[in-house]
Design a protein around this motif. Structure first.
Motif, PDB file in Angstrom:
ATOM      1  N   SER A  99      -7.159  -1.681   3.180  1.00  0.00           N
ATOM      2  CA  SER A  99      -6.719  -0.411   2.592  1.00  0.00           C
ATOM      3  C   SER A  99      -7.353   0.745   3.351  1.00  0.00           C
ATOM      4  CB  SER A  99      -7.142  -0.369   1.117  1.00  0.00           C
ATOM      5  OG  SER A  99      -6.946   0.902   0.573  1.00  0.00           O
ATOM      6  N   CYS A 130      -2.093   0.711   1.634  1.00  0.00           N
ATOM      7  CA  CYS A 130      -2.453  -0.699   1.531  1.00  0.00           C
ATOM      8  C   CYS A 130      -1.720  -1.505   2.598  1.00  0.00           C
ATOM      9  CB  CYS A 130      -2.109  -1.227   0.132  1.00  0.00           C
ATOM     10  SG  CYS A 130      -3.141  -0.481  -1.151  1.00  0.00           S
ATOM     11  N   CYS A 177       0.631   1.180  -2.375  1.00  0.00           N
ATOM     12  CA  CYS A 177      -0.169   0.198  -3.116  1.00  0.00           C
ATOM     13  C   CYS A 177       0.494  -0.235  -4.416  1.00  0.00           C
ATOM     14  CB  CYS A 177      -1.556   0.768  -3.400  1.00  0.00           C
ATOM     15  SG  CYS A 177      -2.474   1.162  -1.891  1.00  0.00           S
TER      16      CYS A 177
END
Length: 189
Positions: free
Chosen positions: A126, A161, A175
């Motif tokens: 991330s 992400c 994400c």
């Protein structure tokens, strides 16, 4: 006279009855058909450290529990469901694992060989803390990268992400987008 089983006589300095007495009271009182957690039977619910202790005591060469795949010194679980990145990270934590951290090309190839190539899988990467600075869930900076450099994504700054896409390259994703995921943990023995 009861038969003697030397390997079972003592586990980590405890007599077996003492070890079993460490289970919560009523550990046999699960509803009919309950299969337990993480592959344990209802008679023996999860007991922290028990699989590792049993594995070492019996001298088993098996390093991963049922349903997990072994590669190097790690065990991997490939999900069939889809979740957002944070929920997938929590699902791995519930299994005593973390989202996969890819450290080599060999590991990347293992993941591709064992995944459904029509789906994307969350990685443990991330850049949510600082845009453009990717980190693994373990806090390490990736020393190996397999980003799809041929894709131009004008929305990239909103995608914090990392995932392995169907073509096997790493991709940037929002994400909250649901994907399958891969959990990784150390082998038991």
């Amino acid at each position: 006279m009861a038969p003697k089983f030397p390997k079972f006589q003592r586990l980590a300095g405890k007599e077996i009855p003492d070890l079993v007495s460490g289970f919560p009271s009523g550990f046999q009182d699960f509803p009919p058909g309950f299969r337990g957690f993480s592959g344990f039977s209802p008679r023996f619910p999860p007991f922290p450290g028990f699989p590792e202790l049993l594995c070492r005591t019996l001298g088993s060469s098996r390093t991963c529990q049922a349903g997990w795949k072994s590669h190097g010194s790690s065990c991997y679980s490939f999900s069939m469901d889809s979740l957002g990145w944070a929920s997938a990270r929590n699902a791995c934590a519930d299994l005593g694992a973390h989202l996969v951290v890819v450290n080599s090309e060999l590991e990347q190839m293992f993941l591709l060989e064992n995944s459904d190539r029509s789906a994307s899988y969350w990685l443990g990467a991330s850049d949510g803390v600082k845009e453009g600075k990717w980190e693994w869930v373990t806090g390490e900076e990736p020393n190996f990268r397999f980003w799809d450099v041929w894709v131009t994504d004008p929305d990239k700054e909103h995608k914090d992400c990392g995932a392995i896409g169907p073509k096997g390259f790493w991709i940037y994703e929002r994400c909250s987008h649901p994907h399958r995921w891969i959990c990784e943990k150390s082998g038991n023995c």
